[in-house]
Design a protein around this motif. Structure first.
Motif, mmCIF file in Angstrom:
data_model
loop_
_atom_site.group_PDB
_atom_site.id
_atom_site.type_symbol
_atom_site.label_atom_id
_atom_site.label_comp_id
_atom_site.label_asym_id
_atom_site.label_seq_id
_atom_site.Cartn_x
_atom_site.Cartn_y
_atom_site.Cartn_z
ATOM 1 N N THR A 56 0.842 -1.203 0.000
ATOM 2 C CA THR A 56 0.000 0.000 0.000
ATOM 3 C C THR A 56 0.875 1.250 0.000
ATOM 4 O O THR A 56 0.581 2.228 -0.703
ATOM 5 N N PHE A 57 1.949 1.220 0.767
ATOM 6 C CA PHE A 57 2.892 2.337 0.809
ATOM 7 C C PHE A 57 3.471 2.598 -0.579
ATOM 8 O O PHE A 57 3.534 3.743 -1.038
ATOM 9 N N PHE A 58 3.872 1.543 -1.278
ATOM 10 C CA PHE A 58 4.369 1.682 -2.652
ATOM 11 C C PHE A 58 3.281 2.229 -3.570
ATOM 12 O O PHE A 58 3.549 3.066 -4.438
ATOM 13 N N ASN A 59 2.057 1.737 -3.418
ATOM 14 C CA ASN A 59 0.954 2.204 -4.263
ATOM 15 C C ASN A 59 0.705 3.696 -4.079
ATOM 16 O O ASN A 59 0.335 4.398 -5.026
ATOM 17 N N LEU A 60 0.893 4.178 -2.870
ATOM 18 C CA LEU A 60 0.725 5.613 -2.597
ATOM 19 C C LEU A 60 1.824 6.417 -3.278
ATOM 20 O O LEU A 60 1.564 7.444 -3.913
ATOM 21 N N ILE A 61 3.058 5.967 -3.157
ATOM 22 C CA ILE A 61 4.187 6.690 -3.748
ATOM 23 C C ILE A 61 4.058 6.736 -5.269
ATOM 24 O O ILE A 61 4.304 7.767 -5.905
ATOM 25 N N SER A 62 3.670 5.607 -5.866
ATOM 26 C CA SER A 62 3.628 5.513 -7.328
ATOM 27 C C SER A 62 2.379 6.113 -7.945
ATOM 28 O O SER A 62 2.258 6.179 -9.174
ATOM 29 N N GLY A 63 1.425 6.544 -7.113
ATOM 30 C CA GLY A 63 0.216 7.171 -7.639
ATOM 31 C C GLY A 63 -0.894 6.211 -7.985
ATOM 32 O O GLY A 63 -1.906 6.610 -8.564
ATOM 33 N N ALA A 64 -0.725 4.929 -7.637
ATOM 34 C CA ALA A 64 -1.777 3.949 -7.929
ATOM 35 C C ALA A 64 -3.024 4.220 -7.094
ATOM 36 O O ALA A 64 -4.144 3.938 -7.534
ATOM 37 N N ILE A 65 -2.829 4.721 -5.885
ATOM 38 C CA ILE A 65 -3.953 5.113 -5.032
ATOM 39 C C ILE A 65 -3.636 6.461 -4.391
ATOM 40 O O ILE A 65 -2.473 6.852 -4.268
ATOM 41 N N ARG A 66 -4.673 7.180 -3.995
ATOM 42 C CA ARG A 66 -4.498 8.494 -3.381
ATOM 43 C C ARG A 66 -4.480 8.358 -1.859
ATOM 44 O O ARG A 66 -5.250 7.576 -1.293
ATOM 45 N N PRO A 67 -3.631 9.112 -1.187
ATOM 46 C CA PRO A 67 -3.608 9.055 0.276
ATOM 47 C C PRO A 67 -4.828 9.715 0.897
ATOM 48 O O PRO A 67 -5.450 10.594 0.291
ATOM 49 N N THR A 68 -5.149 9.289 2.104
ATOM 50 C CA THR A 68 -6.205 9.946 2.864
ATOM 51 C C THR A 68 -5.714 11.278 3.400
ATOM 52 O O THR A 68 -6.434 12.278 3.410
ATOM 53 N N SER A 69 -4.451 11.297 3.826
ATOM 54 C CA SER A 69 -3.821 12.531 4.298
ATOM 55 C C SER A 69 -2.308 12.364 4.223
ATOM 56 O O SER A 69 -1.795 11.258 4.016
#
Length: 256
Positions: free
Chosen positions: A42-55
């Motif tokens: 999930t951390f990688f997905n956030l960095i790579s733009g696959a998912i958007r962070p909540t904050s």
């Protein structure tokens, strides 16, 4: 190179990543470890733009890239591999890599219809870059092989080459040695060192502790989505919280 500030991702009532802050230096090998379900992918997905962070914020090369799409993040120089290497199995290895370099081309539909000079030049450049990447990862001998016919270790190297074809600054590797034998693991670790020697920055998720401890400059440990430690391999090995949460159980499994 990469600075993470209070990054959080919630899926309904589940918090997959909680208030994680860390920075990764340019030209270093950074590792993320932790038990299954710790939030690493999930951390990688956030960095790579696959998912958007909540904050929280993600800063890359000093620029705020929080919430950008995956293609926008890739354009800026972040590339990644995945736990399972998915290729176009009916295409040649070279053709798989050509797809990767298309990120850096400008030809559009009209160029294809008209057979423009730009299209022909970009096709030549794509083939050239793909061949260079295959040579770099030690796979020149499988250039014309159908992707379905290569070994698991070769598929891992192809994934590295595909990521390199996008001309990244930061390479995210998700379990790059998963499913390969100890000898092949050593070869992939050497390839990662070779990549960093060219000036790239690497961040990897991996469960093979011997590989991580001999390879990483810096390690972050996640547990239940929270950062519980960061430091050099020696510091992580000696950290009682990490031993209790992760390394201790790893050692027990190894002894069993």
């Amino acid at each position: 190179m990469l600075e993470i500030q209070s990054l959080t991702k919630r899926f309904g009532g589940l918090t997959a990543v909680h208030d994680v802050s860390i920075s990764f230096e340019k030209g270093k090998i950074n590792a993320i470890i932790g038990p299954n379900g710790a939030g690493k992918t999930t951390f990688f997905n956030l960095i790579s733009g696959a998912i958007r962070p909540t904050s929280g914020k993600i800063l890359f090369d000093g620029n705020d890239v929080t919430g950008l799409r995956a293609d926008q993040v890739a354009q800026l120089g972040v590339s990644r591999t995945f736990q399972t290497t998915t290729l176009f199995d009916r295409a040649t290895v070279l053709d798989n890599l050509i797809v990767g370099h298309r990120l850096r081309t400008r030809s559009g539909l009209m160029d294809v219809i008209l057979g423009s000079r730009r299209l022909k030049e970009e096709e030549r450049l794509c083939r050239e870059k793909a061949a260079e990447a295959l040579d770099f990862v030690g796979l020149s001998h499988v250039t014309d092989r159908i992707a379905a016919d290569i070994s698991q270790e070769e598929r891992k190297r192809v994934a590295f080459a595909m990521a390199l074809c996008t001309e990244p600054k930061l390479l995210l590797l998700d379990e790059p040695a998963g499913g390969v034998n100890p000898e092949e693991t050593v070869g992939l670790a050497q390839l990662i060192q070779k990549i960093v020697a060219t000036g790239l920055t690497v961040c990897l998720i991996e469960h093979k502790m011997d590989m991580i401890m001999s390879l990483a400059d810096k390690i972050m440990v996640l547990n239940y989505g929270e950062k519980i430690a960061e430091g050099t391999p020696a510091q992580i090995r000696a950290n009682p919280v990490v031993i209790e949460a992760y390394l201790g159980s790893e050692s027990e499994h190894a002894e069993a």
